[in-house]
Design a protein around this motif. Structure first.
Motif, PDB file in Angstrom:
ATOM      1  N   ILE A  75      54.640  22.531  -0.164  1.00  0.00           N
ATOM      2  CA  ILE A  75      55.023  21.152  -0.435  1.00  0.00           C
ATOM      3  C   ILE A  75      56.538  21.073  -0.519  1.00  0.00           C
ATOM      4  CG2 ILE A  75      54.808  19.223  -2.025  1.00  0.00           C
ATOM      5  CD1 ILE A  75      52.039  19.729  -1.549  1.00  0.00           C
ATOM      6  N   ARG A  76      57.100  20.051   0.118  1.00  0.00           N
ATOM      7  CA  ARG A  76      58.541  19.787   0.036  1.00  0.00           C
ATOM      8  C   ARG A  76      58.711  18.396  -0.566  1.00  0.00           C
ATOM      9  NH1 ARG A  76      61.393  22.809   4.403  1.00  0.00           N
ATOM     10  NH2 ARG A  76      63.302  21.932   3.542  1.00  0.00           N
ATOM     11  N   TYR A  77      59.682  18.256  -1.473  1.00  0.00           N
ATOM     12  CA  TYR A  77      59.940  16.997  -2.166  1.00  0.00           C
ATOM     13  C   TYR A  77      61.355  16.518  -1.880  1.00  0.00           C
ATOM     14  CZ  TYR A  77      55.854  18.305  -4.966  1.00  0.00           C
ATOM     15  OH  TYR A  77      54.603  18.672  -5.387  1.00  0.00           O
ATOM     16  N   PHE A  78      61.477  15.246  -1.493  1.00  0.00           N
ATOM     17  CA  PHE A  78      62.771  14.617  -1.227  1.00  0.00           C
ATOM     18  C   PHE A  78      62.803  13.292  -1.976  1.00  0.00           C
ATOM     19  CE2 PHE A  78      61.544  17.165   2.385  1.00  0.00           C
ATOM     20  CZ  PHE A  78      62.669  17.906   2.662  1.00  0.00           C
ATOM     21  N   ALA A  79      63.977  12.942  -2.527  1.00  0.00           N
ATOM     22  CA  ALA A  79      64.098  11.689  -3.277  1.00  0.00           C
ATOM     23  C   ALA A  79      65.489  11.106  -3.079  1.00  0.00           C
ATOM     24  CB  ALA A  79      63.844  11.939  -4.756  1.00  0.00           C
ATOM     25  N   SER A  80      65.550   9.780  -3.129  1.00  0.00           N
ATOM     26  CA  SER A  80      66.838   9.097  -3.069  1.00  0.00           C
ATOM     27  C   SER A  80      67.610   9.403  -4.348  1.00  0.00           C
ATOM     28  CB  SER A  80      66.628   7.587  -2.939  1.00  0.00           C
ATOM     29  OG  SER A  80      67.865   6.911  -3.050  1.00  0.00           O
ATOM     30  N   THR A  81      68.917   9.592  -4.207  1.00  0.00           N
ATOM     31  CA  THR A  81      69.746   9.815  -5.394  1.00  0.00           C
ATOM     32  C   THR A  81      70.033   8.506  -6.130  1.00  0.00           C
ATOM     33  OG1 THR A  81      71.785   9.661  -4.092  1.00  0.00           O
ATOM     34  CG2 THR A  81      70.846  11.883  -4.444  1.00  0.00           C
ATOM     35  N   ASP A  82      69.710   7.387  -5.508  1.00  0.00           N
ATOM     36  CA  ASP A  82      69.839   6.085  -6.170  1.00  0.00           C
ATOM     37  C   ASP A  82      68.570   5.877  -7.004  1.00  0.00           C
ATOM     38  OD1 ASP A  82      69.070   3.083  -6.225  1.00  0.00           O
ATOM     39  OD2 ASP A  82      71.220   3.056  -5.784  1.00  0.00           O
ATOM     40  N   PRO A  83      68.691   5.867  -8.334  1.00  0.00           N
ATOM     41  CA  PRO A  83      67.491   5.799  -9.185  1.00  0.00           C
ATOM     42  C   PRO A  83      66.582   4.604  -8.874  1.00  0.00           C
ATOM     43  CG  PRO A  83      69.435   6.243 -10.514  1.00  0.00           C
ATOM     44  CD  PRO A  83      69.917   5.931  -9.129  1.00  0.00           C
ATOM     45  N   ALA A 112      59.329  11.695 -11.402  1.00  0.00           N
ATOM     46  CA  ALA A 112      60.282  11.091 -12.338  1.00  0.00           C
ATOM     47  C   ALA A 112      61.606  10.716 -11.673  1.00  0.00           C
ATOM     48  CB  ALA A 112      60.542  12.049 -13.497  1.00  0.00           C
ATOM     49  N   CYS A 113      61.732  11.007 -10.374  1.00  0.00           N
ATOM     50  CA  CYS A 113      63.001  10.769  -9.667  1.00  0.00           C
ATOM     51  C   CYS A 113      64.151  11.517 -10.326  1.00  0.00           C
ATOM     52  CB  CYS A 113      63.311   9.276  -9.548  1.00  0.00           C
ATOM     53  SG  CYS A 113      62.115   8.387  -8.538  1.00  0.00           S
ATOM     54  N   ASP A 114      63.866  12.694 -10.819  1.00  0.00           N
ATOM     55  CA  ASP A 114      64.861  13.539 -11.470  1.00  0.00           C
ATOM     56  C   ASP A 114      65.548  14.397 -10.403  1.00  0.00           C
ATOM     57  OD1 ASP A 114      66.366  15.306 -12.933  1.00  0.00           O
ATOM     58  OD2 ASP A 114      64.692  16.058 -14.140  1.00  0.00           O
ATOM     59  N   VAL A 115      66.749  13.989 -10.028  1.00  0.00           N
ATOM     60  CA  VAL A 115      67.493  14.700  -8.980  1.00  0.00           C
ATOM     61  C   VAL A 115      68.706  15.439  -9.560  1.00  0.00           C
ATOM     62  CG1 VAL A 115      66.695  13.184  -7.133  1.00  0.00           C
ATOM     63  CG2 VAL A 115      68.790  12.608  -8.361  1.00  0.00           C
ATOM     64  N   VAL A 173      64.352  18.229  -4.097  1.00  0.00           N
ATOM     65  CA  VAL A 173      64.196  18.741  -5.455  1.00  0.00           C
ATOM     66  C   VAL A 173      63.329  19.992  -5.440  1.00  0.00           C
ATOM     67  CG1 VAL A 173      64.591  16.520  -6.558  1.00  0.00           C
ATOM     68  CG2 VAL A 173      62.275  17.164  -5.966  1.00  0.00           C
ATOM     69  N   GLU A 174      63.440  20.748  -6.529  1.00  0.00           N
ATOM     70  CA  GLU A 174      62.652  21.975  -6.663  1.00  0.00           C
ATOM     71  C   GLU A 174      61.190  21.674  -6.392  1.00  0.00           C
ATOM     72  OE1 GLU A 174      63.285  25.178  -7.268  1.00  0.00           O
ATOM     73  OE2 GLU A 174      65.434  24.905  -7.421  1.00  0.00           O
ATOM     74  N   LYS A 175      60.442  22.711  -6.272  1.00  0.00           N
ATOM     75  CA  LYS A 175      59.021  22.551  -5.982  1.00  0.00           C
ATOM     76  C   LYS A 175      58.269  22.092  -7.234  1.00  0.00           C
ATOM     77  CE  LYS A 175      59.153  25.925  -2.350  1.00  0.00           C
ATOM     78  NZ  LYS A 175      60.230  26.851  -2.384  1.00  0.00           N
ATOM     79  N   SER A 176      58.678  20.966  -7.764  1.00  0.00           N
ATOM     80  CA  SER A 176      58.087  20.445  -8.983  1.00  0.00           C
ATOM     81  C   SER A 176      57.690  18.992  -8.773  1.00  0.00           C
ATOM     82  CB  SER A 176      59.088  20.550 -10.132  1.00  0.00           C
ATOM     83  OG  SER A 176      58.718  19.723 -11.195  1.00  0.00           O
TER      84      SER A 176
END
Length: 182
Positions: A106-114, A82-85, A73-76
């Motif tokens: 900073i790098r942000y990674f999140a699962s696309t499964d909410p 919020a797991c906003d992908v 995700v963006e650098k936010s």
């Protein structure tokens, strides 16, 4: 040239080599989540807090596509928390992916499964500048391993050698003095 002069030059060359900086820089390959990989049962927060990530390192995602994909995700921090992908920089969908850490920040990674994301299947990394003298997380050189699957150790090490110009000059000087003495 006299033997005394040759000996003095050889000693001088040796001193220059001995005092020059020979540096070994380890570029780490981190398997995200360690042995478990990118998995809902992994403690990614703990895993990332125990690592040192530097420019030049790489992170390796190993995961089951059935559990969802990985979005950078963006650098936010807000999107990440919020797991906003919805607006990802990139989606990783191959099950095994290498991401080079090319710049500080900073790098942000999140699962696309909410559900997985909300239960902790997300990762933020603070990428530090490249350290040319040593790597805070590097083991002795004899501990070189290759990380290719989730069951491998959590980091692998690539070594590169950087020589100062004085070191090269001293080595050339030693070679010529040795040839003169022979």
């Amino acid at each position: 040239m006299s033997r005394g002069m040759s000996g003095a030059l050889l000693l001088l060359a040796f001193v220059v080599v001995a005092t020059s900086k020979w540096r070994v820089v380890a570029e780490l390959h981190h398997v995200v989540g360690g042995d478990r990989g990118w998995d809902p049962d992994s403690d990614l927060l703990s895993w990332s807090n125990h690592g040192v990530f530097r420019v030049g390192d790489q992170i390796w995602f190993t995961y089951s596509v059935a559990q969802g994909l990985i979005a950078e995700v963006e650098k936010s921090r807000e999107e990440y928390e919020a797991c906003d992908v919805r607006n990802p920089i990139r989606i990783y969908n191959e099950g095994l992916h290498t991401v080079p850490l090319e710049r500080e920040g900073i790098r942000y990674f999140a699962s696309t499964d909410p559900q997985n994301c909300k239960t902790g299947l997300k990762l933020h990394l603070h990428v530090l500048p490249k350290d040319h003298d040593h790597h805070d997380n590097a083991p002795p050189v004899s501990k070189i391993v290759e990380a290719v699957a989730p069951s491998t150790p959590s980091s692998a090490y690539s070594l590169s050698y950087h020589y100062c110009p004085g070191t090269i000059l001293a080595l050339v000087l030693m070679f010529f003095v040795t040839m003169l003495l022979a």
